[in-house]
Design a protein around this motif. Structure first.
Motif, PDB file in Angstrom:
ATOM      1  N   VAL A 116      -0.567   2.521  -1.663  1.00 39.64           N
ATOM      2  CA  VAL A 116      -0.887   1.314  -0.898  1.00 39.64           C
ATOM      3  C   VAL A 116      -1.759   1.400   0.052  1.00 39.64           C
ATOM      4  O   VAL A 116      -1.907   2.388   1.007  1.00 39.64           O
ATOM      5  CB  VAL A 116       0.451   0.438  -0.645  1.00 39.64           C
ATOM      6  CG1 VAL A 116       0.155  -0.431   0.340  1.00 39.64           C
ATOM      7  CG2 VAL A 116       1.063   0.286  -1.605  1.00 39.64           C
ATOM      8  N   GLU A 117      -2.768   0.641   0.410  1.00 38.53           N
ATOM      9  CA  GLU A 117      -3.497   0.842   1.537  1.00 38.53           C
ATOM     10  C   GLU A 117      -3.282  -0.157   2.668  1.00 38.53           C
ATOM     11  O   GLU A 117      -3.144  -1.567   2.145  1.00 38.53           O
ATOM     12  CB  GLU A 117      -5.168   0.669   1.038  1.00 38.53           C
ATOM     13  CG  GLU A 117      -6.371   0.589   2.086  1.00 38.53           C
ATOM     14  CD  GLU A 117      -6.985   2.033   2.267  1.00 38.53           C
ATOM     15  OE1 GLU A 117      -6.962   2.666   1.444  1.00 38.53           O
ATOM     16  OE2 GLU A 117      -7.443   2.302   3.164  1.00 38.53           O
ATOM     17  N   VAL A 118      -3.221   0.330   3.749  1.00 38.01           N
ATOM     18  CA  VAL A 118      -3.080  -0.603   4.723  1.00 38.01           C
ATOM     19  C   VAL A 118      -4.337  -0.451   5.947  1.00 38.01           C
ATOM     20  O   VAL A 118      -4.545   0.616   6.318  1.00 38.01           O
ATOM     21  CB  VAL A 118      -1.668  -0.367   5.756  1.00 38.01           C
ATOM     22  CG1 VAL A 118      -1.645  -1.225   6.682  1.00 38.01           C
ATOM     23  CG2 VAL A 118      -0.564  -0.558   4.647  1.00 38.01           C
ATOM     24  N   SER A 124      -1.038   5.391   1.278  1.00 41.47           N
ATOM     25  CA  SER A 124       0.145   6.159   0.991  1.00 41.47           C
ATOM     26  C   SER A 124       1.081   5.601  -0.239  1.00 41.47           C
ATOM     27  O   SER A 124       1.073   4.308  -0.317  1.00 41.47           O
ATOM     28  CB  SER A 124       1.074   5.925   2.425  1.00 41.47           C
ATOM     29  OG  SER A 124       2.230   6.211   2.086  1.00 41.47           O
ATOM     30  N   GLY A 126       3.988   5.834  -0.106  1.00 39.66           N
ATOM     31  CA  GLY A 126       5.256   5.475   0.916  1.00 39.66           C
ATOM     32  C   GLY A 126       6.325   6.364   0.729  1.00 39.66           C
ATOM     33  O   GLY A 126       6.208   7.476   0.249  1.00 39.66           O
TER      34      GLY A 126
ATOM     35  N   THR B 108       5.425  -2.327   5.910  1.00 38.77           N
ATOM     36  CA  THR B 108       4.961  -3.422   5.489  1.00 38.77           C
ATOM     37  C   THR B 108       5.685  -4.177   4.398  1.00 38.77           C
ATOM     38  O   THR B 108       6.130  -3.411   3.791  1.00 38.77           O
ATOM     39  CB  THR B 108       3.320  -3.235   4.859  1.00 38.77           C
ATOM     40  OG1 THR B 108       3.208  -2.362   3.867  1.00 38.77           O
ATOM     41  CG2 THR B 108       2.569  -2.667   6.037  1.00 38.77           C
ATOM     42  N   LYS B 110       6.209  -5.669   0.880  1.00 42.87           N
ATOM     43  CA  LYS B 110       5.780  -5.229  -0.556  1.00 42.87           C
ATOM     44  C   LYS B 110       5.086  -6.590  -0.990  1.00 42.87           C
ATOM     45  O   LYS B 110       5.561  -7.645  -1.058  1.00 42.87           O
ATOM     46  CB  LYS B 110       6.750  -4.975  -1.669  1.00 42.87           C
ATOM     47  CG  LYS B 110       7.478  -3.422  -1.323  1.00 42.87           C
ATOM     48  CD  LYS B 110       8.492  -2.911  -2.458  1.00 42.87           C
ATOM     49  CE  LYS B 110       8.857  -1.709  -2.162  1.00 42.87           C
ATOM     50  NZ  LYS B 110       9.918  -1.276  -3.200  1.00 42.87           N
ATOM     51  N   HIS B 128       7.826  -1.525   2.060  1.00 42.79           N
ATOM     52  CA  HIS B 128       7.092  -0.415   1.992  1.00 42.79           C
ATOM     53  C   HIS B 128       7.022   0.273   3.124  1.00 42.79           C
ATOM     54  O   HIS B 128       6.670   0.116   4.207  1.00 42.79           O
ATOM     55  CB  HIS B 128       5.711  -0.798   1.263  1.00 42.79           C
ATOM     56  CG  HIS B 128       4.878   0.354   1.478  1.00 42.79           C
ATOM     57  ND1 HIS B 128       4.877   1.412   0.503  1.00 42.79           N
ATOM     58  CD2 HIS B 128       3.712   0.504   1.944  1.00 42.79           C
ATOM     59  CE1 HIS B 128       3.585   2.386   0.469  1.00 42.79           C
ATOM     60  NE2 HIS B 128       3.018   1.820   1.513  1.00 42.79           N
ATOM     61  N   HIS B 130       5.271   2.693   4.832  1.00 39.32           N
ATOM     62  CA  HIS B 130       3.926   3.187   4.532  1.00 39.32           C
ATOM     63  C   HIS B 130       3.594   4.572   5.129  1.00 39.32           C
ATOM     64  O   HIS B 130       2.980   5.599   4.610  1.00 39.32           O
ATOM     65  CB  HIS B 130       2.993   2.293   5.192  1.00 39.32           C
ATOM     66  CG  HIS B 130       1.539   2.471   4.906  1.00 39.32           C
ATOM     67  ND1 HIS B 130       0.808   2.366   3.596  1.00 39.32           N
ATOM     68  CD2 HIS B 130       0.181   2.831   5.488  1.00 39.32           C
ATOM     69  CE1 HIS B 130      -0.202   2.712   3.552  1.00 39.32           C
ATOM     70  NE2 HIS B 130      -0.700   2.833   4.811  1.00 39.32           N
ATOM     71  N   ARG B 131       4.185   4.880   6.394  1.00 38.33           N
ATOM     72  CA  ARG B 131       4.065   5.959   6.956  1.00 38.33           C
ATOM     73  C   ARG B 131       5.370   6.445   7.637  1.00 38.33           C
ATOM     74  O   ARG B 131       6.186   5.493   8.206  1.00 38.33           O
ATOM     75  CB  ARG B 131       2.949   5.919   8.226  1.00 38.33           C
ATOM     76  CG  ARG B 131       1.402   6.198   7.527  1.00 38.33           C
ATOM     77  CD  ARG B 131       0.187   5.788   8.428  1.00 38.33           C
ATOM     78  NE  ARG B 131       0.316   6.719   9.669  1.00 38.33           N
ATOM     79  CZ  ARG B 131      -0.155   8.054   9.559  1.00 38.33           C
ATOM     80  NH1 ARG B 131      -0.634   8.397   8.542  1.00 38.33           N
ATOM     81  NH2 ARG B 131      -0.150   8.579  10.768  1.00 38.33           N
TER      82      ARG B 131
END
Lengths: 174, 174, 174
Positions: A116-118, A124, A126, B108, B110, B128, B130-131
């Motif tokens: 997934v892109e943020v 990532s 995740g 974030t 989903k 999610h 993410h990091r």
């Protein structure tokens, strides 16, 4: 005046105890995620016990605790990316004893699935929350600081073990 | 008596420092998730550095830090729902300096997948992670409170960067 | 000397307040995840309000708060495995009032999906972060300790409600 000073000193000491205990709990994830056996040996009492419940190897004695972190299996987990993530703990101080009740997540990077892109935060796949456990830490004051006499963890899986740990924290409210 | 009072004062100040530092760390997520540049500018030293590692833009100087939060990319992340979630930090205070070591999740909502229903808690596709990063915060005491001189983050991905941050926190145990 | 002692006492009391408030926040997850209504009744003011936003039932009055935890729906959530996981809270103390701003995850065990094996940490399908909310806790000091006058939560979903809670925490920086 002496009375009041003593009282201030006692109150201050209780506050310092609380903060030292927070740091002891906060030091656990760095230790677990790098395999720092010396930390485990230092913060557990010599006869300290780590009870992980049925199905996972625990340890009795601070040396055994340290050895667990050095085991091939634990080192393999670290190499894959391992994070122990602790929430805000509840602390109950009673003179030279204390009980801490806390939640802990154990996470690893996802090995599959779509990335997934943020914006401003890269891409990532995740993280996987592998375990989510409640913790009861029974601590004692020693000449060399607070030590863990007994730590019990139980997974949050709908069974009663994890709830029993939580209930004990609020036993005064029933 | 004067001696003892001074000692109490010094101990109390150390306790206040610890709590001020907790609040500084706890203020970071609200700042990051709303793009509050003024907060970032206030808590970073003028020449403070944010090192996000290779692959992500960091910043040098508190004004640049603030600008990062105002960037289009960061604002887009906020608009999609962004949460910085911090665990209990480990703090090491040394007079006018302090080092904080902490874990941070960046989450974030989903955007796909099936919604799950939990009684009394609605339906949700979930979040999610993410990091997941380890953080080293190097702080200094200034006339206007504790400030961040340098913050380094590294992702938990099996590589050694994140472990190195953790190791430094427990360098006294080896 | 009296002046200085009083000042130490006032500073110490502020520190104790902060730690008592941490414990109040840390006691919430054990209460929510075991359905301990007595805890909720004790820590909320008699006319305390829990505002969960549109779409989820809140409660007004500490007795109603306790009843919510005893509801069939909440008990069903607990039986399935429920964990409230709180990050490090931001606290702002102002005499006999305080405002706490915190993030909270609500998790449940995943009911489907493939199990992942992590060395030394067993196999698990992992956990679903069902909700992620920002919290504003408005507290008051009473003769029987700090109590919750009003708690507001809003989901992190890209809408402005959760950001508004965060903004208020850093209103001094704008």
């Amino acid at each position: 005046m002496a009375e009041q000073s003593r009282s201030l000193e006692a109150r201050l000491r209780a506050v310092e105890d609380r903060l030292e205990i927070y740091n002891l709990i906060a030091g656990h994830p760095p230790s677990a995620d790098t395999g720092n056996a010396a930390y485990a040996e230092a913060v557990y009492a010599e006869d300290g016990v780590f009870d992980r419940g049925p199905g996972l190897a625990g340890a009795a004695g601070n040396k055994a605790l340290g050895a667990l972190l050095k085991s091939d299996a634990h080192q393999a987990a670290i190499a894959g990316g391992l994070a122990h993530f602790t929430g805000l703990p509840h602390t109950a101080l009673d003179g030279d004893k204390a009980v801490v009740t806390s939640y802990l997540q154990i996470l690893t990077p996802k090995k599959s699935g779509e990335a997934v892109e943020v914006p401003n935060h890269g891409a990532s796949r995740g993280y996987h929350i592998h375990r989510l456990v409640t913790n009861r830490w029974e601590l004692i004051r020693t000449a060399s600081g607070w030590k863990i006499k007994r730590r019990v963890i139980r997974p949050v899986d709908g069974s009663d073990g994890s709830r029993e740990i939580l209930r004990q924290a609020l036993a005064g409210y029933a």
